[in-house]
Write a protein that holds these residues in place. Structure first.
Motif, mmCIF file in Angstrom:
data_model
loop_
_atom_site.group_PDB
_atom_site.id
_atom_site.type_symbol
_atom_site.label_atom_id
_atom_site.label_comp_id
_atom_site.label_asym_id
_atom_site.label_seq_id
_atom_site.Cartn_x
_atom_site.Cartn_y
_atom_site.Cartn_z
ATOM 1 N N UNK A 1 0.828 -1.205 0.000
ATOM 2 C CA UNK A 1 0.000 0.000 0.000
ATOM 3 C C UNK A 1 0.864 1.257 0.000
ATOM 4 N N UNK A 2 1.918 1.264 0.833
ATOM 5 C CA UNK A 2 2.763 2.452 0.932
ATOM 6 C C UNK A 2 3.609 2.665 -0.331
ATOM 7 N N UNK A 3 3.908 1.581 -1.047
ATOM 8 C CA UNK A 3 4.748 1.711 -2.241
ATOM 9 C C UNK A 3 3.968 2.193 -3.462
ATOM 10 N N UNK A 4 2.654 2.064 -3.424
ATOM 11 C CA UNK A 4 1.867 2.433 -4.612
ATOM 12 C C UNK A 4 2.015 3.927 -4.947
ATOM 13 N N UNK A 5 1.932 4.791 -3.951
ATOM 14 C CA UNK A 5 1.993 6.240 -4.199
ATOM 15 C C UNK A 5 3.355 6.688 -4.727
ATOM 16 N N UNK A 6 4.472 6.312 -4.051
ATOM 17 C CA UNK A 6 5.765 6.753 -4.610
ATOM 18 C C UNK A 6 6.055 6.176 -5.995
ATOM 19 N N UNK A 7 5.596 4.967 -6.260
ATOM 20 C CA UNK A 7 5.812 4.400 -7.597
ATOM 21 C C UNK A 7 5.006 5.150 -8.648
ATOM 22 N N UNK A 8 3.789 5.531 -8.276
ATOM 23 C CA UNK A 8 2.970 6.316 -9.211
ATOM 24 C C UNK A 8 3.631 7.666 -9.506
ATOM 25 N N UNK A 9 4.166 8.299 -8.439
ATOM 26 C CA UNK A 9 4.866 9.585 -8.618
ATOM 27 C C UNK A 9 6.102 9.408 -9.495
ATOM 28 N N UNK A 10 6.878 8.353 -9.233
ATOM 29 C CA UNK A 10 8.089 8.104 -10.021
ATOM 30 C C UNK A 10 7.751 7.878 -11.492
ATOM 31 N N UNK A 11 6.680 7.097 -11.733
ATOM 32 C CA UNK A 11 6.306 6.830 -13.113
ATOM 33 C C UNK A 11 5.884 8.120 -13.815
ATOM 34 N N UNK A 12 5.095 8.972 -13.118
ATOM 35 C CA UNK A 12 4.682 10.244 -13.716
ATOM 36 C C UNK A 12 5.860 11.147 -14.017
ATOM 37 N N UNK A 13 6.799 11.225 -13.069
ATOM 38 C CA UNK A 13 7.970 12.068 -13.275
ATOM 39 C C UNK A 13 8.829 11.556 -14.440
ATOM 40 N N UNK A 14 8.985 10.223 -14.510
ATOM 41 C CA UNK A 14 9.798 9.670 -15.598
ATOM 42 C C UNK A 14 9.127 9.880 -16.950
ATOM 43 N N UNK A 15 7.807 9.701 -17.006
ATOM 44 C CA UNK A 15 7.102 9.925 -18.269
ATOM 45 C C UNK A 15 7.200 11.389 -18.699
ATOM 46 N N UNK A 16 7.097 12.306 -17.719
ATOM 47 C CA UNK A 16 7.216 13.735 -18.040
ATOM 48 C C UNK A 16 8.624 14.069 -18.515
ATOM 49 N N UNK A 17 9.615 13.475 -17.842
ATOM 50 C CA UNK A 17 11.002 13.738 -18.215
ATOM 51 C C UNK A 17 11.321 13.175 -19.597
ATOM 52 N N UNK A 18 10.716 12.009 -19.906
ATOM 53 C CA UNK A 18 10.997 11.380 -21.208
ATOM 54 C C UNK A 18 10.453 12.199 -22.367
#
Length: 473
Positions: free
Chosen positions: A254-271
């Motif tokens: 449960x706790x890992x879902x939010x940071x992973x979602x943030x990381x994925x969004x940041x990586x997609x934006x950076x890409x």
């Protein structure tokens, strides 16, 4: 019959010891009885010999020895009564000897003489043609001081017949008594071990899903009660450990879902930044794929934690499993076409089951996804749903690479992968089949696999129909 079981060994030892005790007791009884009967016959003959010595021999002398025989014949009738009587002088001269008895059990002339003795009495056994002769002998003194030896005997046949009857009774009665005692011992052993059977049956029924249940405690105040109490304490500790483990997995996922979602969004934006070079963009894409794979693992762990918590039971309803399989297969066709794999669905109508529709769809999706992944290009995956008695049978068959025999018992374990490198390349984390197993267990269903290397695999789900679904689950 299990010859290694505790009940069999207890009854066998009990029967063996009991048989030895009974045989010893019966043997001693027989020997004592035979000795008693023979001693009783000898005592009777000794009293008769004393009577002859006191009443006849004591008043005789050498001149009246002939009268002794007539008086013995008149008073004791040895031939008619089957007795042996012999009176002998000290010099070995036979004064009187009885004739052959009426039943011809022995020949008095063939009975050897008693050992010479000045005084005293004795007894002996003399074997004869028809058995044994029991003879009592004693010394007597005549009126003129002459020494005589009086021998009186009788056949041991009556005593031997009585002993034989007792032996026959023991031969028949002892095995019967042992049999009855062993049967009673078997019943007592079974009753004594019945609590163990109840404990074993209850222990077999306890799984990770019902660790709150406990074994029956036998209030006997002995080792069995201490064993059941100790096992219950062990189950309590296991319950606490598994609950903590499940809670950790649920909290972590449960706790890992939010940071992973943030990381994925940041990586997609950076890409999407146009100023990035080709090599940097490629590396960002690789990291993004790993983040997505990690997100899938977290979602799978979260799903397993919800299944372990029994959340699946909250959304049950009746639906047609055949219709669900058909629509799911159509949706999975897009994934299969990318690999040039065909998916065929053969479903009967009105295969009604009861359960969580979304979770059972996840079972079909996971099985189809697994089959498509390991089926080579140009292969075929077949999905079928049918009735079989009171069960709905769902089969997913492929003609892919298959599973080695040594891996079959482990394919439903969490994080298990037959080939780590191949599974990693195809994005597998080893949780898809574990989720299938958990969902099936929550629905009272069974899942099994039949496979061979190079010949494909068949996964079969055996789900109770709606009438039996609630009771089975």
């Amino acid at each position: 019959m299990n010859t290694r079981s505790l009940s069999f060994r207890l009854v066998a030892w009990y029967a063996g010891v009991l048989m030895i005790v009974f045989v010893l007791l019966g043997g001693l009884t027989f020997l004592f009885l035979r000795h008693y009967l023979e001693a009783n016959v000898l005592d009777t003959q000794a009293r008769r010999a004393r009577q002859i010595a006191d009443t006849l021999v004591a008043h005789a002398n050498r001149n009246s020895e002939d009268a002794i025989g007539n008086e013995v014949e008149s008073l004791y009738s040895p031939e008619i009564n089957g007795r042996f009587i012999r009176i002998t002088r000290a010099d070995g001269e036979v004064v009187y000897i009885s004739g052959t008895p009426k039943d011809e059990r022995f020949n008095p002339a063939q009975v050897p003489p008693a050992a010479a003795a000045a005084s005293g009495s004795s007894s002996r056994k003399v074997p004869v043609a028809a058995g044994t002769l029991l003879i009592a002998a004693l010394s007597a003194t005549g009126a003129d001081g002459s020494r005589y030896r009086v021998e009186v005997g009788g056949s041991a046949a009556p005593a031997q017949a009585t002993a034989a009857q007792v032996l026959m009774l023991l031969a028949v009665g002892l095995p019967l008594a042992v049999g009855i005692a062993v049967a009673g011992g078997f019943v007592l052993v079974r009753q004594a071990l019945e609590p163990v059977e109840r404990i074993a049956a209850k222990a077999e029924a306890i799984t990770q899903h019902n660790l709150s249940e406990r074994l029956p405690v036998v209030h006997s105040g002995d080792e069995l009660e201490r064993l059941s109490v100790s096992l219950n304490h062990m189950i309590s500790r296991l319950e606490d450990a598994i609950r903590s483990s499940k809670q950790f997995v649920a909290d972590a996922s449960h706790e890992l879902r939010t940071p992973l979602t943030v990381m994925r969004g940041e990586l997609e934006s950076l890409a999407q930044d146009g100023q990035l070079g080709g090599e940097t963009r490629e590396r960002l894409g690789s990291v993004l794929e790993e983040v997505e794979r990690l997100g899938e693992i977290v979602e799978s762990l979260f799903a397993l934690s919800r299944l372990d918590a029994g959340e699946v039971h909250a959304e049950w309803l009746r639906f047609d499993l055949a219709e669900l399989a058909t629509t799911t297969a159509e949706q999975m066709n897009l994934l299969a076409e990318d690999k040039n794999v065909s998916v065929a669905c053969e479903s009967a109508t009105a295969v009604t089951v009861e359960g969580d529709r979304a979770r059972l769809k996840q079972v079909i999706v996971n099985l189809l996804d697994n089959a498509i992944k390991y089926t080579p290009s140009g292969g075929r995956v077949r999905l079928s749903v049918r009735r079989e008695g009171s069960f709905a049978i769902l089969d997913v068959t492929d003609d892919g690479v298959g599973i080695p025999p040594e891996a079959l018992p482990h394919v439903f374990k969490r994080f298990y992968r037959v080939d780590d490198s191949r599974s990693r390349e195809q994005g597998g984390a080893g949780l898809g089949l574990a989720i299938v197993k958990s969902i099936c267990s929550a629905h009272g269903a069974e899942v099994e696999v039949v496979s061979a290397p190079g010949k494909g695999s068949t996964f079969r789900v055996r789900q109770p129909l709606a009438a039996e679904a609630v009771a089975r689950a």
